[in-house]
Design an enzyme around this catalytic site. Sequence first.
Site, PDB file in Angstrom:
ATOM      1  N   LYS A  48       0.702  -1.134   0.086  1.00 32.04           N
ATOM      2  CA  LYS A  48      -0.073  -0.004  -0.034  1.00 32.04           C
ATOM      3  C   LYS A  48       0.647   1.265  -0.039  1.00 32.04           C
ATOM      4  CE  LYS A  48      -2.189  -2.335   3.463  1.00 32.04           C
ATOM      5  NZ  LYS A  48      -2.869  -2.375   4.667  1.00 32.04           N
ATOM      6  N   GLY A  49       2.025   1.283   0.179  1.00 27.25           N
ATOM      7  CA  GLY A  49       3.054   2.191   0.550  1.00 27.25           C
ATOM      8  C   GLY A  49       3.141   3.273  -0.705  1.00 27.25           C
ATOM      9  N   ASP A 106       7.484   2.850  -2.860  1.00 31.91           N
ATOM     10  CA  ASP A 106       7.787   3.929  -1.747  1.00 31.91           C
ATOM     11  C   ASP A 106       9.051   3.965  -1.453  1.00 31.91           C
ATOM     12  OD1 ASP A 106       7.548   1.522  -0.377  1.00 31.91           O
ATOM     13  OD2 ASP A 106       6.130   2.039   1.050  1.00 31.91           O
ATOM     14  N   ASP A 109      14.704  -0.633   0.727  1.00 31.82           N
ATOM     15  CA  ASP A 109      15.420  -0.897   2.054  1.00 31.82           C
ATOM     16  C   ASP A 109      16.259  -1.846   1.730  1.00 31.82           C
ATOM     17  OD1 ASP A 109      15.282  -0.315   4.899  1.00 31.82           O
ATOM     18  OD2 ASP A 109      14.867  -2.315   5.131  1.00 31.82           O
ATOM     19  N   LYS A 137      17.215   4.076   0.395  1.00 28.81           N
ATOM     20  CA  LYS A 137      18.103   3.741   1.698  1.00 28.81           C
ATOM     21  C   LYS A 137      19.309   2.709   1.240  1.00 28.81           C
ATOM     22  CE  LYS A 137      14.772   3.579   5.620  1.00 28.81           C
ATOM     23  NZ  LYS A 137      14.429   2.624   6.658  1.00 28.81           N
ATOM     24  N   PHE A 158      14.392   4.962   9.969  1.00 25.10           N
ATOM     25  CA  PHE A 158      12.824   4.561   9.895  1.00 25.10           C
ATOM     26  C   PHE A 158      12.016   5.667   9.823  1.00 25.10           C
ATOM     27  CE2 PHE A 158       8.644   2.603  10.288  1.00 25.10           C
ATOM     28  CZ  PHE A 158       8.719   1.390   9.466  1.00 25.10           C
ATOM     29  N   VAL A 159      11.151   5.790   8.466  1.00 28.32           N
ATOM     30  CA  VAL A 159      10.530   7.025   8.357  1.00 28.32           C
ATOM     31  C   VAL A 159       8.937   6.658   7.848  1.00 28.32           C
ATOM     32  CG1 VAL A 159      12.481   8.185   7.351  1.00 28.32           C
ATOM     33  CG2 VAL A 159      10.950   6.865   5.593  1.00 28.32           C
ATOM     34  N   ASP A 165       4.088   3.589   6.395  1.00 28.22           N
ATOM     35  CA  ASP A 165       3.329   3.339   7.674  1.00 28.22           C
ATOM     36  C   ASP A 165       4.421   3.001   8.747  1.00 28.22           C
ATOM     37  OD1 ASP A 165       3.524   0.524   6.376  1.00 28.22           O
ATOM     38  OD2 ASP A 165       2.402  -0.009   8.380  1.00 28.22           O
ATOM     39  N   ARG A 171       0.215   6.723   7.338  1.00 26.25           N
ATOM     40  CA  ARG A 171       0.183   6.729   5.858  1.00 26.25           C
ATOM     41  C   ARG A 171      -0.161   8.231   5.388  1.00 26.25           C
ATOM     42  NH1 ARG A 171       1.337   1.623   3.943  1.00 26.25           N
ATOM     43  NH2 ARG A 171       0.619  -0.040   5.185  1.00 26.25           N
TER      44      ARG A 171
END
Length: 185
Positions: A48-49, A106, A109, A137, A158-159, A165, A171
């Site tokens: 969903k990001g 989104d 990582d 990142k 962590f953002v 989320d 979100r």
Amino acid sequence: MRKNIKDDIDHILLTEEQIKTAVKELAGKIDEYYGNHDSRLLLLGILKGSVVFMGDLMKQISIPVEIDFMKVSSYGSGTASAGSVNIILDLYRKDLSNTEILVVEDIIDSGKTLNYLVGYLKLKGAKSVRTCTLLDKPERREVDFNTDWYCFRIPNEFVVGYGLDFDEKYRALPYIGVLKPEIYN
Ligand code: IMP
Ligand code: MG
């Protein structure tokens, strides 16, 4: 009375204005890159990001695009990588041989999600598969994966916000922020 989600933010990493400018710039690069291609261009958002990023990005693109979504497993309630990739919602198209896919993500990582998805979509027969991400990142990479386009490289923090989320919350924040440490505990 329910609290304001903004009260949980320690500091803003990227403002609405910074994001807007970067998204516009990326849309310009997409127009330029795909502008003289004859094939169909499919923006494939990863749920969903990516929804907020996808919505803003598609409005800034001038060439014809189609949109679709896939959903893959990501983090549970914590902040540590889940490891394996599961497809929860697949892409259903009869024939992808004349379709160039641009995956819209989104954040990258470990790189495992996109590394897996790019291979998967190529196996499905897409004419090309490229990726763009709002955030990258690079320090966190566990597999050798490089995105074609990114808006921002950020440090290993962590953002949340703008689609991202923590435990399904935050979100809807219009910017990218870092949570107060006590929220994680
Ligand atoms: P990767 O497979 O490790 O690259 O994981 C990417 C996914 O992990 C992203 O699509 C996000 O859903 C999630 N993720 C990674 N870092 C963050 C973060 O800082 N905040 C929120 N979600 C994150
Ligand atoms: Mg994601």
